[in-house]
Every structure is written in structure tokens, then in C-alpha cells.
Design a protein around this motif. Structure first.
Motif, PDB file in Angstrom:
ATOM      1  N   ASN A 279      36.614  43.680  49.408  1.00 31.35           N
ATOM      2  CA  ASN A 279      37.273  43.716  48.101  1.00 31.35           C
ATOM      3  C   ASN A 279      38.488  44.636  48.151  1.00 31.35           C
ATOM      4  OD1 ASN A 279      37.337  43.327  45.074  1.00 31.35           O
ATOM      5  ND2 ASN A 279      36.937  45.523  45.120  1.00 31.35           N
ATOM      6  N   GLN A 280      38.328  45.766  48.815  1.00 31.17           N
ATOM      7  CA  GLN A 280      39.448  46.699  48.940  1.00 31.17           C
ATOM      8  C   GLN A 280      40.554  46.128  49.825  1.00 31.17           C
ATOM      9  OE1 GLN A 280      37.212  50.034  50.450  1.00 31.17           O
ATOM     10  NE2 GLN A 280      35.891  50.013  48.648  1.00 31.17           N
ATOM     11  N   ILE A 281      40.171  45.368  50.856  1.00 33.43           N
ATOM     12  CA  ILE A 281      41.163  44.734  51.724  1.00 33.43           C
ATOM     13  C   ILE A 281      41.953  43.684  50.956  1.00 33.43           C
ATOM     14  CG2 ILE A 281      41.530  43.383  53.818  1.00 33.43           C
ATOM     15  CD1 ILE A 281      40.584  46.310  54.209  1.00 33.43           C
ATOM     16  N   LEU A 282      41.253  42.817  50.209  1.00 35.75           N
ATOM     17  CA  LEU A 282      41.963  41.813  49.416  1.00 35.75           C
ATOM     18  C   LEU A 282      42.850  42.489  48.383  1.00 35.75           C
ATOM     19  CD1 LEU A 282      42.619  38.953  48.533  1.00 35.75           C
ATOM     20  CD2 LEU A 282      40.568  38.990  47.093  1.00 35.75           C
ATOM     21  N   GLY A 283      42.334  43.522  47.713  1.00 35.98           N
ATOM     22  CA  GLY A 283      43.147  44.230  46.730  1.00 35.98           C
ATOM     23  C   GLY A 283      44.424  44.771  47.334  1.00 35.98           C
ATOM     24  N   ARG A 284      44.321  45.378  48.501  1.00 37.62           N
ATOM     25  CA  ARG A 284      45.522  45.884  49.180  1.00 37.62           C
ATOM     26  C   ARG A 284      46.456  44.733  49.548  1.00 37.62           C
ATOM     27  NH1 ARG A 284      45.223  49.481  54.164  1.00 37.62           N
ATOM     28  NH2 ARG A 284      47.458  49.270  53.752  1.00 37.62           N
ATOM     29  N   ALA A 285      45.901  43.609  49.989  1.00 41.48           N
ATOM     30  CA  ALA A 285      46.731  42.457  50.348  1.00 41.48           C
ATOM     31  C   ALA A 285      47.484  41.923  49.137  1.00 41.48           C
ATOM     32  CB  ALA A 285      45.864  41.356  50.960  1.00 41.48           C
ATOM     33  N   LEU A 286      46.910  42.129  47.955  1.00 42.25           N
ATOM     34  CA  LEU A 286      47.554  41.679  46.718  1.00 42.25           C
ATOM     35  C   LEU A 286      48.473  42.737  46.122  1.00 42.25           C
ATOM     36  CD1 LEU A 286      44.564  39.843  44.962  1.00 42.25           C
ATOM     37  CD2 LEU A 286      46.386  38.868  46.389  1.00 42.25           C
ATOM     38  N   GLY A 287      48.554  43.898  46.767  1.00 39.96           N
ATOM     39  CA  GLY A 287      49.491  44.933  46.329  1.00 39.96           C
ATOM     40  C   GLY A 287      48.884  46.106  45.602  1.00 39.96           C
ATOM     41  N   LEU A 288      47.556  46.176  45.497  1.00 39.91           N
ATOM     42  CA  LEU A 288      46.909  47.283  44.805  1.00 39.91           C
ATOM     43  C   LEU A 288      46.676  48.449  45.767  1.00 39.91           C
ATOM     44  CD1 LEU A 288      44.239  45.366  42.670  1.00 39.91           C
ATOM     45  CD2 LEU A 288      46.589  46.008  42.049  1.00 39.91           C
TER      46      LEU A 288
END
Length: 406
Positions: A279-288
Motif C-alpha cells: 500500500n505504501q509502495i503504490l501510494g508513493r508511485a501515485l505521488g504520496l
């Protein structure tokens, strides 16, 4: 049993008795509020480099068995092509915690599946633990001060207080720790689908738990588990219908390789599902951005709100980092409009993000939790639906007459 001490970096020292192996171990002290599932917790790779303090007063009643482990101890998984059951009857599961602290270990094992006691397995795997301490006092400190560096010392490893405290304080903190490659498989392996395969998924092993491929296999998904070092070319070689980002240990700020891979997957239009660290990886990939929680979420009784429906799921969690954001947040990404999809009902922490078009989503909790609760197991069905929708769209686009819009 010999004398043992738990030393916290703030100077607190708790004296008890050795539990499991004797010696010295260092790690970040964290606590879990779960009343059951200690075997699943101890074998969860996400606890790597952490000393787990159990809030349940009595631990070990059901002993240890060769079915409930969430990681592999024996031969490398790449040497096998796993069945849908994903069980090795001779493998008790590798214990990943750095150390274990409990109040009252049971004196007698009472379960028909038990093959050994908890203490015997801790000793066999050289895991240093401590028993007989006031775990309530330890947890109160961790809640008030936050997760702390700690050490368990027993037997000959017990020295003077100043020396043990210095050793505790000399260890690296969890913030900034890059640990996923330390728990990941070194070679790819396959978990076969139960029955006729419907889809093929590439799963990035950042610390994957055994029940995750099992949950996907039960839905007709053939799972190709890839090392944390896998490239997008490795993913493409599988010709997958979807991509999965697993749970795992460490600080997500260090996971630039996984974030870059997730961005390539998103750009290719593959359905993506992530859990916990994923979840944290996807969030970072989305710019969070991410941050470290004061003492984290660890338990099997944590309520999570689905922002879209308002429904509450009771969830299993194990994380010390989280995504920045709040309920109701929507944001632009390089791959379409995104939003916060779930939040913790206790403290408002972000518990899920998604692309609004449904092609990618992730949650901070554990829908695959083998010991329960199982409220969120339907997220695996949601992932299958996303792959079905992509397949249907590709079929429609392929069958559209030349010169028409698809």
C-alpha cells in the motif's frame, strides 16, 4: 530458565526469565494486541528486526505446528512448484521476529495439531525471548513514548546495565531501514491455481506471507512470486494478467526500486493490488509521501472505514509506517485520478488508496490474515474482477471493426 532482561533505549529495564534461546538480540520493540495467532505473527516477515511484545497475558497454549507458518524455513521455494495448498508438512515456518517478550508462557501444550511447543521452536530457531515481565508496563511505555530500540539479554549475555543500554542505543533505528531484500525469495517460484487457471499474476515478494498466494490460487489464479530485485522485464516475461505488491518490513522511503517498478506496471495498464508495505509502495508511485507512526498498528481487532460506502471492517494489521493523507482526499497522478479509499476508524490514518478507474488499489491491512478476521477477504475478488474487466476490454478492442472506436 536463566535470568533475562529487556532493555529499552529510554533506560527502562524489565527483568524476567529466558524464553526460547539464550543470548542477546536487538531490534525495535513493538507490541501486538492480538489474542490469537502468535505462530502467524512470529513467522510474518514484516516483523523482521523487531522485538515483539504480546499484550495477551498467556501465550503458547496451542504449541507449534507445521501448517500455520507464514514463511518458509526449509529449502528455497524456487526448488518447488507449489500446489494450491501451499503447505510443506515438514516445514514449521521460519520465525522472523528478532525477539519475543511475553507475560505468562503456558506450561502445557493443548492442541491436536501441535508438533512441538512454542518455547522449543524458539530455541530450535535460535530466537531469544523473555518471559515473566509486566508486559502491560512495557506497552504503556511504548504507547506514551513510541516504538523504541530494545534488546533482550539472557544467560551469559546479561552484563551491567550501562553496557547493555549502550548496545541497545548503538543499533540502527527502523526509520531508514531497507529490509525487503533481506526477507524476499532469491529466486522466482510458482504457486499453481486451484483447478483450471483463470489468470496469471506476478507477485513482488517484499516479505510475502504464505496465505496470500493461497488466497489467489483458490480463485483460479496462478501466482508467479518474484524477488524484490525483479525488473519490469521480469514481470513482462511472465505475461501476467495482474500485478501484486506484498507486505514486508522496513521504511518505505528506501523502496525506490519497488516504487519505480510499480510505476512501470501502472503505465502498462496492468491491474495492481497491494497489501500493507505494498500500500505504501503504490501510494508513493501515485505521488504520496510516507511517515513513521508513533507506535504503529499491530493487532487483529482494528476497525477500518471504507470511505465510499461507510462500511466498517475489523482487520488484522502490522505496520509502523503509513501514507500521508486524510479521508476524502482526491489527487491527480500520472496514471489518472486517485483517492484515499480507506481510513482507520480509531485515528484516521490512511488505510487504502486507489485509482478511481479501479485499475489499481491497495490497503494497509491484511485481507489474507490466516488467523482472522476475514472481513476483508473480498478484496481478492475485487482484484480478480479488475483482471476480468481488463480482459473484457481487450477482447472488445480486438473484435472492434477496423476504423471504428473501441
Amino acid at each position: 530458565m536463566s535470568k533475562a532482561v529487556l532493555v529499552l533505549e529510554n533506560g527502562d529495564i524489565h527483568t524476567g526469565l529466558s524464553f526460547g534461546a539464550e543470548g542477546e538480540t536487538l531490534g525495535e520493540a513493538v507490541f501486538c494486541t492480538a489474542m490469537t495467532g502468535y505462530q502467524e505473527m512470529l513467522t510474518d516477515p514484516s516483523y523482521h528486526k523487531q522485538i515483539l511484545v504480546s499484550t495477551a497475558p498467556q501465550i503458547g497454549n496451542t504449541g507449534w505446528n507445521v501448517e500455520d507458518g507464514e514463511s518458509l524455513l526449509g529449502a528455497d521455494a524456487a526448488d518447488r512448484r507449489w500446489s494450491a495448498e501451499f503447505v510443506d508438512r515438514d516445514d514449521p515456518g521460519r520465525i522472523w521476529v528478532a525477539g519475543y517478550a511475553v507475560r505468562n508462557p503456558t506450561r502445557r501444550v493443548s492442541n491436536w495439531r501441535a508438533t512441538s511447543s512454542l518455547e522449543d521452536e524458539l530455541a530450535a530457531q535460535d530466537v531469544v525471548g523473555i518471559a515473566g515481565i509486566d508486559t502491560r508496563a512495557v506497552v504503556r511505555t511504548l504507547r506514551e513514548v513510541g516504538s523504541l530500540r530494545a534488546g533482550i539479554f539472557s544467560g551469559a549475555a546479561v552484563t551491567d546495565d550501562a553496557d547493555m543500554l549502550a548496545r541497545v542505543r548503538a543499533q540502527a533505528p527502523m526509520a531508514g531501514a531497507d529490509l525487503a531484500t533481506e526477507v524476499s525469495t532469491t529466486q522466482p517460484y510458482v504457486v499453481e491455481a486451484a483447478g483450471e487457471p483463470r489468470f496469471r499474476v506476478a507477485a513482488l515478494d517484499l516479505g510475502i506471507k504464505a496465505n496470500t498466494p493461497r488466497m489467489l490460487a483458490a480463485r483460479g489464479v496462478e501466482v508467479h512470486v518474484l524477488p524484490a530485485t525483479a525488473s519490469f522485464a521480469d514481470v513482462q516475461a511472465i505475461e501476467p494478467d495482474g500485478f501484486f505488491l506484498s507486505n514486508g518490513p522496513g521504511d518505505p522511503v528506501t523502496a525506490d526500486r519497488a516504487v519505480a517498478l510499480a510505476r512501470e506496471v501502472l503505465a502498462a495498464g496492468l491491474p495492481l493490488f497491494g497489501i500493507c508495505f505494498g500500500n505504501q509502495i503504490l501510494g508513493r508511485a501515485l505521488g504520496l509521501k510516507t511517515y513513521k507512526l508513533k507506535f504503529g498498528h499491530r493487532g487483529i481487532n482494528i476497525p477500518v472505514k471504507d470511505v465510499a460506502t461507510g462500511e466498517i471492517a475489523i482487520t488484522s494489521q502490522n505496520h509502523g509506517f503509513a501514507l500521508e493523507g486524510a479521508e476524502g482526499d482526491e489527487f491527480d497522478t500520472d496514471f489518472g485520478r486517485g483517492r484515499v479509499s480507506h481510513v482507520c476508524a480509531n485515528d484516521g490514518v490512511v488505510e487504502g488508496v486507489e485509482l478511481i478507474d479501479g485499475s489499481a488499489f491497495s490497503v494497509q491491512y491484511h485481507p489474507e490474515a490466516a488467523s482472522g478476521p476475514h472481513d476483508a477477504a473480498g478484496l481478492f475478488d475485487k482484484f480478480v474482477t479488475a483482471m476480468e474487466n481488463r480482459a473484457a476490454h481487450q477482447t472488445t478492442a480486438t473484435s472492434a471493426p477496423e476504423g471504428t472506436d473501441s
